[in-house]
Design a protein around this motif. Structure first.
Motif, PDB file in Angstrom:
ATOM      1  N   ARG A  70       0.719  -1.425   0.123  1.00 34.96           N
ATOM      2  CA  ARG A  70       0.310  -0.158   0.082  1.00 34.96           C
ATOM      3  C   ARG A  70       0.885   0.998   0.077  1.00 34.96           C
ATOM      4  N   GLN A  71       2.000   1.048   1.162  1.00 32.34           N
ATOM      5  CA  GLN A  71       2.802   2.575   0.477  1.00 32.34           C
ATOM      6  C   GLN A  71       3.409   2.797  -0.515  1.00 32.34           C
ATOM      7  N   ARG A  72       4.277   1.746  -0.680  1.00 39.04           N
ATOM      8  CA  ARG A  72       5.014   1.382  -1.758  1.00 39.04           C
ATOM      9  C   ARG A  72       4.041   1.967  -3.199  1.00 39.04           C
ATOM     10  N   SER A  73       2.976   1.837  -3.362  1.00 43.76           N
ATOM     11  CA  SER A  73       2.122   2.061  -4.350  1.00 43.76           C
ATOM     12  C   SER A  73       1.407   3.127  -4.331  1.00 43.76           C
ATOM     13  N   GLY A  74       1.800   4.051  -3.178  1.00 40.22           N
ATOM     14  CA  GLY A  74       0.865   5.510  -2.124  1.00 40.22           C
ATOM     15  C   GLY A  74      -0.679   5.206  -2.299  1.00 40.22           C
ATOM     16  N   SER A  75      -1.268   4.153  -2.318  1.00 36.38           N
ATOM     17  CA  SER A  75      -2.692   4.253  -1.841  1.00 36.38           C
ATOM     18  C   SER A  75      -2.766   5.027  -0.870  1.00 36.38           C
ATOM     19  N   TYR A  76      -4.203   5.165  -0.854  1.00 31.49           N
ATOM     20  CA  TYR A  76      -4.660   5.530   0.540  1.00 31.49           C
ATOM     21  C   TYR A  76      -5.102   4.455   1.282  1.00 31.49           C
ATOM     22  N   MET A  77      -5.668   3.374   0.854  1.00 29.43           N
ATOM     23  CA  MET A  77      -5.943   1.663   1.379  1.00 29.43           C
ATOM     24  C   MET A  77      -5.662   0.661   0.092  1.00 29.43           C
ATOM     25  N   ALA A  78      -5.807  -0.322   0.730  1.00 28.50           N
ATOM     26  CA  ALA A  78      -5.471  -2.139  -0.138  1.00 28.50           C
ATOM     27  C   ALA A  78      -6.486  -2.896   0.822  1.00 28.50           C
ATOM     28  N   ARG A  79      -6.965  -3.306   0.023  1.00 26.16           N
ATOM     29  CA  ARG A  79      -8.058  -4.688   0.498  1.00 26.16           C
ATOM     30  C   ARG A  79      -7.458  -5.791  -0.963  1.00 26.16           C
ATOM     31  N   VAL A  80      -7.537  -6.888   0.126  1.00 29.92           N
ATOM     32  CA  VAL A  80      -6.413  -8.457  -0.484  1.00 29.92           C
ATOM     33  C   VAL A  80      -8.282  -9.200  -0.765  1.00 29.92           C
ATOM     34  N   LEU A  81      -8.306  -9.823  -1.848  1.00 32.69           N
ATOM     35  CA  LEU A  81      -9.781 -10.452  -2.692  1.00 32.69           C
ATOM     36  C   LEU A  81      -9.075 -11.477  -2.440  1.00 32.69           C
ATOM     37  N   ARG A  82     -10.097 -12.484  -1.971  1.00 37.14           N
ATOM     38  CA  ARG A  82      -9.403 -14.195  -2.236  1.00 37.14           C
ATOM     39  C   ARG A  82     -10.036 -14.733  -3.045  1.00 37.14           C
ATOM     40  N   PRO A  83      -9.777 -15.315  -3.542  1.00 38.95           N
ATOM     41  CA  PRO A  83     -10.341 -16.589  -4.999  1.00 38.95           C
ATOM     42  C   PRO A  83     -12.419 -16.917  -4.582  1.00 38.95           C
ATOM     43  N   GLY A  84     -13.047 -16.174  -5.446  1.00 41.18           N
ATOM     44  CA  GLY A  84     -14.775 -15.961  -5.557  1.00 41.18           C
ATOM     45  C   GLY A  84     -15.033 -15.598  -3.938  1.00 41.18           C
ATOM     46  N   GLN A  85     -14.243 -14.687  -3.657  1.00 39.26           N
ATOM     47  CA  GLN A  85     -14.773 -13.438  -2.993  1.00 39.26           C
ATOM     48  C   GLN A  85     -15.874 -12.057  -3.836  1.00 39.26           C
ATOM     49  N   MET A  86     -17.124 -11.433  -3.006  1.00 33.12           N
ATOM     50  CA  MET A  86     -17.670 -11.099  -4.028  1.00 33.12           C
ATOM     51  C   MET A  86     -17.549  -9.710  -3.562  1.00 33.12           C
ATOM     52  N   VAL A  87     -17.667  -9.103  -4.213  1.00 32.93           N
ATOM     53  CA  VAL A  87     -16.748  -7.760  -3.971  1.00 32.93           C
ATOM     54  C   VAL A  87     -17.496  -5.981  -4.533  1.00 32.93           C
ATOM     55  N   THR A  88     -17.445  -5.241  -4.229  1.00 30.21           N
ATOM     56  CA  THR A  88     -17.595  -4.052  -4.777  1.00 30.21           C
ATOM     57  C   THR A  88     -16.836  -3.820  -5.932  1.00 30.21           C
ATOM     58  N   MET A  89     -17.782  -3.300  -6.794  1.00 26.76           N
ATOM     59  CA  MET A  89     -16.922  -3.021  -8.777  1.00 26.76           C
ATOM     60  C   MET A  89     -16.898  -1.703  -8.829  1.00 26.76           C
ATOM     61  N   GLU A  90     -17.050  -0.879  -7.957  1.00 26.40           N
ATOM     62  CA  GLU A  90     -17.045   0.786  -7.999  1.00 26.40           C
ATOM     63  C   GLU A  90     -15.378   1.143  -8.488  1.00 26.40           C
ATOM     64  N   PHE A  91     -14.805   1.483  -9.080  1.00 27.01           N
ATOM     65  CA  PHE A  91     -13.022   1.563  -8.759  1.00 27.01           C
ATOM     66  C   PHE A  91     -13.061   3.020  -8.027  1.00 27.01           C
ATOM     67  N   ASN A  92     -11.606   2.784  -7.628  1.00 23.78           N
ATOM     68  CA  ASN A  92     -11.489   4.030  -6.679  1.00 23.78           C
ATOM     69  C   ASN A  92     -10.766   4.173  -6.737  1.00 23.78           C
ATOM     70  N   ALA A  93      -9.590   5.528  -6.916  1.00 23.97           N
ATOM     71  CA  ALA A  93      -8.432   5.807  -7.282  1.00 23.97           C
ATOM     72  C   ALA A  93      -7.555   5.646  -6.543  1.00 23.97           C
ATOM     73  N   GLN A  94      -7.581   5.592  -5.235  1.00 22.35           N
ATOM     74  CA  GLN A  94      -7.214   5.267  -3.696  1.00 22.35           C
ATOM     75  C   GLN A  94      -7.484   3.706  -3.320  1.00 22.35           C
ATOM     76  N   ARG A  95      -7.253   2.906  -3.978  1.00 22.98           N
ATOM     77  CA  ARG A  95      -7.709   1.444  -3.235  1.00 22.98           C
ATOM     78  C   ARG A  95      -6.252   0.811  -4.372  1.00 22.98           C
ATOM     79  N   LEU A  96      -5.884  -0.226  -3.212  1.00 26.30           N
ATOM     80  CA  LEU A  96      -4.378  -1.084  -3.824  1.00 26.30           C
ATOM     81  C   LEU A  96      -5.640  -2.689  -4.215  1.00 26.30           C
ATOM     82  N   ASN A  97      -5.401  -3.069  -4.902  1.00 25.64           N
ATOM     83  CA  ASN A  97      -6.548  -4.851  -4.989  1.00 25.64           C
ATOM     84  C   ASN A  97      -5.180  -5.688  -4.910  1.00 25.64           C
ATOM     85  N   LEU A  98      -5.234  -6.758  -4.134  1.00 28.49           N
ATOM     86  CA  LEU A  98      -4.568  -7.583  -4.058  1.00 28.49           C
ATOM     87  C   LEU A  98      -5.053  -8.697  -3.910  1.00 28.49           C
ATOM     88  N   ASP A  99      -4.834  -9.458  -5.378  1.00 26.93           N
ATOM     89  CA  ASP A  99      -5.453 -10.688  -5.587  1.00 26.93           C
ATOM     90  C   ASP A  99      -4.767 -11.563  -5.058  1.00 26.93           C
TER      91      ASP A  99
END
Length: 104
Positions: A62-91
């Protein structure tokens, strides 16, 4: 009369759901630490691919990407699909190994 009350109440709840929460106040320790620009740049977090998604790796990504927040996405996990330019996604895979890093 009862229908009018129900419809008014439902409309009120819908409006409440559309509000945006305020950012956390500074100085409380709830805001992310470290340098952030707020805008995600996934290139900075590419080092994390192949590593286990532990708290320290996620925070460093998160810090190295400059993002305000990060979320970890697990296989098959339901997630919101809105784009947030301040969020890092880790699959991650089923073993919690980071497979892909992306913004949004």
């Amino acid at each position: 009369m009862a229908l009018k009350i129900i419809l008014t109440s439902a409309a009120s709840w819908l409006l409440v759901g559309c509000t945006t929460p305020a950012p956390p106040p500074t100085g409380t320790g709830t805001a992310p630490t470290g340098p952030t620009t707020g805008v995600c740049n996934a290139q900075g977090a590419q080092f994390a691919v192949g590593k286990t998604a532990g708290a320290s790796v996620v925070e460093e990504a998160r810090q190295r990407s400059g993002s305000y927040m990060a979320r970890v996405l697990r296989p098959g996990q339901m997630v919101t699909m809105e784009f947030n330019a301040q969020r890092l996604n880790l699959d991650i895979d089923s073993a919690s190994v980071i497979q892909r890093v992306r913004c949004g």
